[in-house]
Design a protein around this motif. Structure first.
Motif, short mmCIF file in Angstrom:
data_model
loop_
_atom_site.label_atom_id
_atom_site.label_comp_id
_atom_site.label_asym_id
_atom_site.label_seq_id
_atom_site.Cartn_x
_atom_site.Cartn_y
_atom_site.Cartn_z
N ASP A 35 0.82 -1.21 0.00
CA ASP A 35 0.00 0.00 0.00
C ASP A 35 0.86 1.27 0.00
O ASP A 35 0.47 2.29 -0.58
N ALA A 61 1.89 1.81 -3.56
CA ALA A 61 0.78 2.32 -4.37
C ALA A 61 0.51 3.79 -4.07
O ALA A 61 0.24 4.58 -4.99
N LEU A 62 0.59 4.17 -2.81
CA LEU A 62 0.37 5.56 -2.43
C LEU A 62 1.42 6.48 -3.06
O LEU A 62 1.10 7.52 -3.65
N ARG A 116 1.00 6.82 -6.80
CA ARG A 116 -0.10 7.72 -7.15
C ARG A 116 0.33 9.18 -7.06
O ARG A 116 0.01 10.00 -7.94
N GLY A 119 2.65 10.09 -9.84
CA GLY A 119 1.99 10.09 -11.13
C GLY A 119 1.14 11.31 -11.39
O GLY A 119 0.58 11.45 -12.49
N ILE A 120 1.04 12.22 -10.43
CA ILE A 120 0.24 13.44 -10.63
C ILE A 120 0.91 14.32 -11.69
O ILE A 120 2.12 14.52 -11.68
#
Length: 365
Positions: A298, A301-302, A305, A308-309
């Motif tokens: 997790d 994944a955080l 994310r 990826g902005i």
């Protein structure tokens, strides 16, 4: 942010900087500490913290603090021969008395104890009283992350610098907050390290050494107005809380500074009247809550994310706290640690005052 790395002094001082290897910087710091009478192992451990801090690009808290430590030593506020002792201890908590020694030594001991308690009980909490400046708060939080643990590292400062919202006089220290979380690559944790003032006082010192004016919002004058003359601000010692004015959220920085003061000084018994510093460390084993694989999955994944902005500038991607320090660490290990000429002369003066050999020279060794 990456574009700002190693640019602390860019355009601030026409004189060329010297670049010093980590090994040479370590030897210089140890030479001063041992000249004071500090035990060899304690001197080496404290120098480890300071050099790692400079390697990470946090120039305000590495060797740049040496002149301040020399003043504390000369004034009798720092006992270099002191060995920290445990005052209270139970399975989850410990209180360490630094006995007015250099803060790095007691902080290392306290964090090591907190890490061990977190391994045993899932939670480790350590307080330190009767201490001095301990360097960069993030160093100690990163220690725990290297063991797969979450950590918070806090310290107060007895010298008032933060001017409360609506006030004119400094009342609290810069009172930094650091948080670290381990990732699958344990050597590169998430690492937040921030002052509760708009900027650390060390950055004002950097600007003073380089003859640079301060941005508005860093420092205040006696009337509570912005002060941009770095030399004047360094002498006046009045910094705005994180956020600046009330309208910009300065009450939040002030509130965070007060929280740190309570946990580090009021809770541990560090006495402001005696110019004492206190530290507070909280370490959590995420394995108590869930499996390591699930937590790390997790976390990955955080962070993915966030990375990826879509950025405003495609040349500057979104960063994770700790990225700039990691990048600086890699670059400075190869190219050396940049020192502005004014700081080199201040270190030379420290050596002259205490009788230690001056080793930096032109930085080529």
């Amino acid at each position: 942010m990456l574009a700002l790395l190693d640019s602390t002094y860019a355009g601030w001082d026409a004189r060329p900087m010297i670049h010093v290897s980590a090994a040479l910087l370590h030897r210089q710091i140890v030479a001063v500490f041992t000249c004071w009478g500090m035990a060899a192992d304690a001197a080496a451990a404290a120098a480890d913290v300071m050099v790692e801090t400079d390697l990470s690009g946090v120039d305000s808290h590495g060797i740049g603090m040496l002149p301040h430590y020399q003043r504390l030593f000369a004034e009798g506020r720092l006992d270099p021969k002191a060995a920290p002792v445990v005052l209270r201890d139970n399975p989850c908590m410990v209180l360490v008395d630094a006995r007015h020694g250099l803060g790095h030594v007691a902080a290392l001991k306290a964090m090591e104890l907190a890490i061990e308690k977190a391994r045993q009980s899932g939670l480790g909490l350590a307080g330190v009283t009767g201490s001095n400046h301990y360097g960069a708060a993030g160093y100690y939080a990163r220690m725990a992350a290297g063991h797969g643990l979450l950590a918070i590292s806090l310290t107060n400062a007895p010298s008032p610098l933060l001017v409360p919202v609506f006030g004119r006089e400094a009342a609290l220290g810069t009172n930094p907050i650091a948080f670290a979380a381990p990732t699958a690559a344990a050597e590169r944790p998430v690492l937040l390290d921030m002052a509760t003032t708009t900027v650390a006082y060390g950055k004002v010192s950097i600007a003073r050494r380089a003859g640079k004016r301060l941005p508005e919002g860093w420092a205040l004058d006696a009337e509570g107005r912005p002060e941009t003359d770095a030399a004047v601000a360094a002498e006046a010692r009045r910094l705005a809380p994180l956020g600046g004015s009330r309208e910009q959220g300065g009450h939040k920085g002030y509130g965070l500074a007060l929280m740190v003061e309570i946990l580090c000084a009021t809770l541990t018994g560090a006495q402001a009247s005696a110019q004492e510093t206190g530290h507070f460390f909280l370490v959590i084993d995420p394995g108590f809550f869930r499996s390591t694989d699930a937590f790390q999955g997790d976390m990955a994944a955080l962070l993915a994310r966030l990375r990826g902005i879509t950025p405003v500038d495609l040349a500057q991607p979104v960063l994770i706290p700790g990225d700039p320090e990691h990048a600086a660490l890699e670059r400075r290990r190869a190219a050396g640690i940049p020192l502005v000429p004014t700081l080199v002369e201040e270190v030379r003066a420290v050596c002259a005052q205490c009788g230690a050999p001056f080793l930096l020279g032109d930085g080529s060794a």
